[in-house]
Design an enzyme around this catalytic site. Structure first.
Site, PDB file in Angstrom:
ATOM      1  N   LYS A  57       1.481   2.019   7.251  1.00  5.82           N
ATOM      2  CA  LYS A  57       1.862   1.239   8.430  1.00  5.82           C
ATOM      3  C   LYS A  57       2.749   2.044   9.369  1.00  5.82           C
ATOM      4  O   LYS A  57       3.337   3.059   9.000  1.00  5.82           O
ATOM      5  CB  LYS A  57       2.588  -0.043   8.008  1.00  5.82           C
ATOM      6  CG  LYS A  57       1.678  -1.049   7.320  1.00  5.82           C
ATOM      7  CD  LYS A  57       0.464  -1.412   8.168  1.00  5.82           C
ATOM      8  CE  LYS A  57       0.813  -2.166   9.429  1.00  5.82           C
ATOM      9  NZ  LYS A  57      -0.371  -2.474  10.260  1.00  5.82           N
ATOM     10  N   ASP A  96      -2.583  -6.832  15.206  1.00  6.35           N
ATOM     11  CA  ASP A  96      -2.001  -5.485  15.260  1.00  6.35           C
ATOM     12  C   ASP A  96      -2.045  -4.915  16.666  1.00  6.35           C
ATOM     13  O   ASP A  96      -1.234  -4.053  17.026  1.00  6.35           O
ATOM     14  CB  ASP A  96      -2.767  -4.534  14.324  1.00  6.35           C
ATOM     15  CG  ASP A  96      -2.215  -4.571  12.904  1.00  6.35           C
ATOM     16  OD1 ASP A  96      -1.023  -4.873  12.745  1.00  6.35           O
ATOM     17  OD2 ASP A  96      -2.979  -4.310  11.964  1.00  6.35           O
ATOM     18  N   HIS A 152      -0.841   1.617  16.206  1.00  3.93           N
ATOM     19  CA  HIS A 152      -1.041   0.432  17.054  1.00  3.93           C
ATOM     20  C   HIS A 152       0.048   0.351  18.133  1.00  3.93           C
ATOM     21  O   HIS A 152       0.833  -0.600  18.186  1.00  3.93           O
ATOM     22  CB  HIS A 152      -1.050  -0.845  16.201  1.00  3.93           C
ATOM     23  CG  HIS A 152      -2.113  -0.854  15.146  1.00  3.93           C
ATOM     24  ND1 HIS A 152      -3.452  -0.976  15.440  1.00  3.93           N
ATOM     25  CD2 HIS A 152      -2.043  -0.746  13.784  1.00  3.93           C
ATOM     26  CE1 HIS A 152      -4.161  -0.957  14.318  1.00  3.93           C
ATOM     27  NE2 HIS A 152      -3.334  -0.798  13.310  1.00  3.93           N
ATOM     28  N   GLU A 194      -6.061   4.658  13.626  1.00  6.77           N
ATOM     29  CA  GLU A 194      -6.952   3.689  14.274  1.00  6.77           C
ATOM     30  C   GLU A 194      -7.684   4.226  15.494  1.00  6.77           C
ATOM     31  O   GLU A 194      -8.607   3.571  16.000  1.00  6.77           O
ATOM     32  CB  GLU A 194      -6.185   2.414  14.648  1.00  6.77           C
ATOM     33  CG  GLU A 194      -5.239   2.535  15.830  1.00  6.77           C
ATOM     34  CD  GLU A 194      -3.849   3.010  15.443  1.00  6.77           C
ATOM     35  OE1 GLU A 194      -2.957   2.978  16.300  1.00  6.77           O
ATOM     36  OE2 GLU A 194      -3.649   3.424  14.272  1.00  6.77           O
ATOM     37  N   ARG A 212       0.832  -1.195   0.000  1.00  3.33           N
ATOM     38  CA  ARG A 212       0.000   0.000   0.000  1.00  3.33           C
ATOM     39  C   ARG A 212       0.875   1.257   0.000  1.00  3.33           C
ATOM     40  O   ARG A 212       2.082   1.193   0.193  1.00  3.33           O
ATOM     41  CB  ARG A 212      -0.922   0.009   1.227  1.00  3.33           C
ATOM     42  CG  ARG A 212      -2.011  -1.040   1.190  1.00  3.33           C
ATOM     43  CD  ARG A 212      -2.771  -1.137   2.513  1.00  3.33           C
ATOM     44  NE  ARG A 212      -1.962  -1.740   3.566  1.00  3.33           N
ATOM     45  CZ  ARG A 212      -2.385  -1.957   4.814  1.00  3.33           C
ATOM     46  NH1 ARG A 212      -3.605  -1.576   5.154  1.00  3.33           N
ATOM     47  NH2 ARG A 212      -1.589  -2.517   5.702  1.00  3.33           N
ATOM     48  N   TYR A 266      -1.223   4.588  10.550  1.00  2.00           N
ATOM     49  CA  TYR A 266      -1.563   3.614  11.583  1.00  2.00           C
ATOM     50  C   TYR A 266      -0.363   3.447  12.511  1.00  2.00           C
ATOM     51  O   TYR A 266       0.784   3.410  12.053  1.00  2.00           O
ATOM     52  CB  TYR A 266      -1.901   2.252  10.967  1.00  2.00           C
ATOM     53  CG  TYR A 266      -3.247   2.184  10.281  1.00  2.00           C
ATOM     54  CD1 TYR A 266      -4.426   2.361  10.994  1.00  2.00           C
ATOM     55  CD2 TYR A 266      -3.336   1.932   8.921  1.00  2.00           C
ATOM     56  CE1 TYR A 266      -5.666   2.298  10.371  1.00  2.00           C
ATOM     57  CE2 TYR A 266      -4.568   1.860   8.286  1.00  2.00           C
ATOM     58  CZ  TYR A 266      -5.728   2.046   9.020  1.00  2.00           C
ATOM     59  OH  TYR A 266      -6.948   1.974   8.390  1.00  2.00           O
TER      60      TYR A 266
END
Length: 371
Positions: A75, A270, A96, A118, A15, A94
């Site tokens: 990511k 995740d 996490h 998120e 991505r 993101y």
């Protein structure tokens, strides 16, 4: 604002943070965008398409991390990328953080302002920037589980839909939220015997009404969970506590009573995973076996369908990126309390309570920063 999007370097992550169409929107509003060369190759977006959209193509990630005011990724930054982050820079991606103390420490040390997709909320408490990837991962979980169930991949040799005269496979979905709902849709569509567990009566009513007789619902207590998991062919972990580590719902002891060759797909990986025996894997080596149970715990599942995932993600992340670029992070967060929920780290402080609690840091409320 000068905005950059580097090429993702996580294992088999295809991505990209910005599509050419998103770049064009940013440029039309007066911003400058830098894209690392070949950053979009995983979604079939060429450097020429980015240039046509108004971007500048740069060689390697260093110019982006060194000069761009906002870095837009998909990511969480890998260790080598975290060393390049700097104070005053906005990281929009993101994260996490709760199950990742090393990343959290590095972000704090860098002084970066980190906004996590998120944990950005919506007007009804939903997580709109997480939702499209949850939809993708939920649907992919059944594909991945069906493949892992094949005997050649260590599974029981069960076809989820069965055939006339042979019972279908049993699929248990733990959690009836976005991931669980989409997983159940796919499993039901294949003709599997599907059971959805959740602790929220309203969620159980919603999924029960939607699927009617095509899927069963059960309240998720210890007894029901054990009974469902130990008789299943495929178990999909789809639980989420926003920003916090996932609860360990299936223990190592329970694994010993599962069917040999059964499959666990942990979509919650995740956030640390919801099975006690879960550990993050990659698309290059997606499964491992514990007590004769196959575990699929790929931490970036949507990266395998990068084009679909990137466009779905940009649909929801771009409006906030435009607002941050136009107003600056502080004014943008002050104007939108839902976006403010996305701020996890700022200038060496943890600004998301669940992360601070999980990792033992002092918590600095975002509201204090916006006064």
């Amino acid at each position: 604002m000068l905005i950059g999007s580097p090429k993702e370097i996580k294992n088999h992550e295809y991505r990209v943070g910005l599509t050419p169409e998103s770049v064009k929107e940013l440029v039309m509003q007066g911003h400058e965008v830098w894209i690392e060369t070949e950053a979009g190759c995983g979604i079939d977006a060429t450097d020429e398409q980015y240039v046509a959209a108004g971007a500048k193509i740069v060689d390697g990630p260093d110019p982006i991390f060194a000069e761009c005011e906002m870095v837009v990724k998909v990511k969480e930054p890998q260790a080598v990328e975290r060393k390049k982050l700097r104070e005053g820079q906005i990281l929009y991606t993101y994260l996490h953080l709760a199950p990742d103390p090393d990343q959290t420490k590095d972000l704090l040390d860098s002084g970066v302002t980190a906004i996590a997709y998120e944990t950005v909320t919506g007007p009804r408490g939903q997580l709109p920037l997480l939702k499209p990837m949850s939809q993708v991962a939920g649907r992919m979980s059944v594909q991945a589980g069906a493949t892992a169930l094949e005997k050649a991949h260590g599974g029981r040799g069960v076809l989820l839909g069965g055939v006339p005269g042979v019972m279908p496979g049993k699929v248990v979905v733990i959690g009836g939220g976005v991931v669980g709902f989409n997983a159940a849709q796919m499993a039901v569509g294949l003709g599997a015997d599907v059971t959805i567990l959740d602790r929220d009566p309203e969620v159980l009513e919603k999924v029960g009404t939607h699927f009617e007789a095509r899927a069963s619902t059960r309240f998720s207590n210890a007894a029901n969970l054990y009974d469902a998991v130990t008789t299943a062919d495929l178990v999909i972990g789809a639980v989420l506590i926003p920003g916090a580590a996932a609860p360990k719902l299936v223990t190592r002891e329970t694994l010993k009573d599962m069917q040999k060759g059964a499959v666990l797909v942990d979509v919650a990986i995740d956030q640390g995973g919801c099975f006690e025996t879960s550990r993050a894997t990659t698309h290059a080596d997606p499964t491992y076996v514990v007590d004769d149970v196959v575990h699929y715990c790929v931490a970036n599942m949507p990266g395998a369908v990068a084009r679909t995932s990137t466009y779905a993600l940009n649909n929801v992340t771009l409006p906030h990126a435009l607002r941050i670029a136009r107003m600056g992070w502080k004014d943008a967060l002050a104007a939108d309390p839902h976006l403010a929920e996305g701020l996890n780290v700022h200038k060496g402080e943890v600004t998301y309570e669940a992360v601070a609690s999980e990792l033992g840091y002092d918590y600095r409320p975002v509201a204090d920063l916006l006064r």
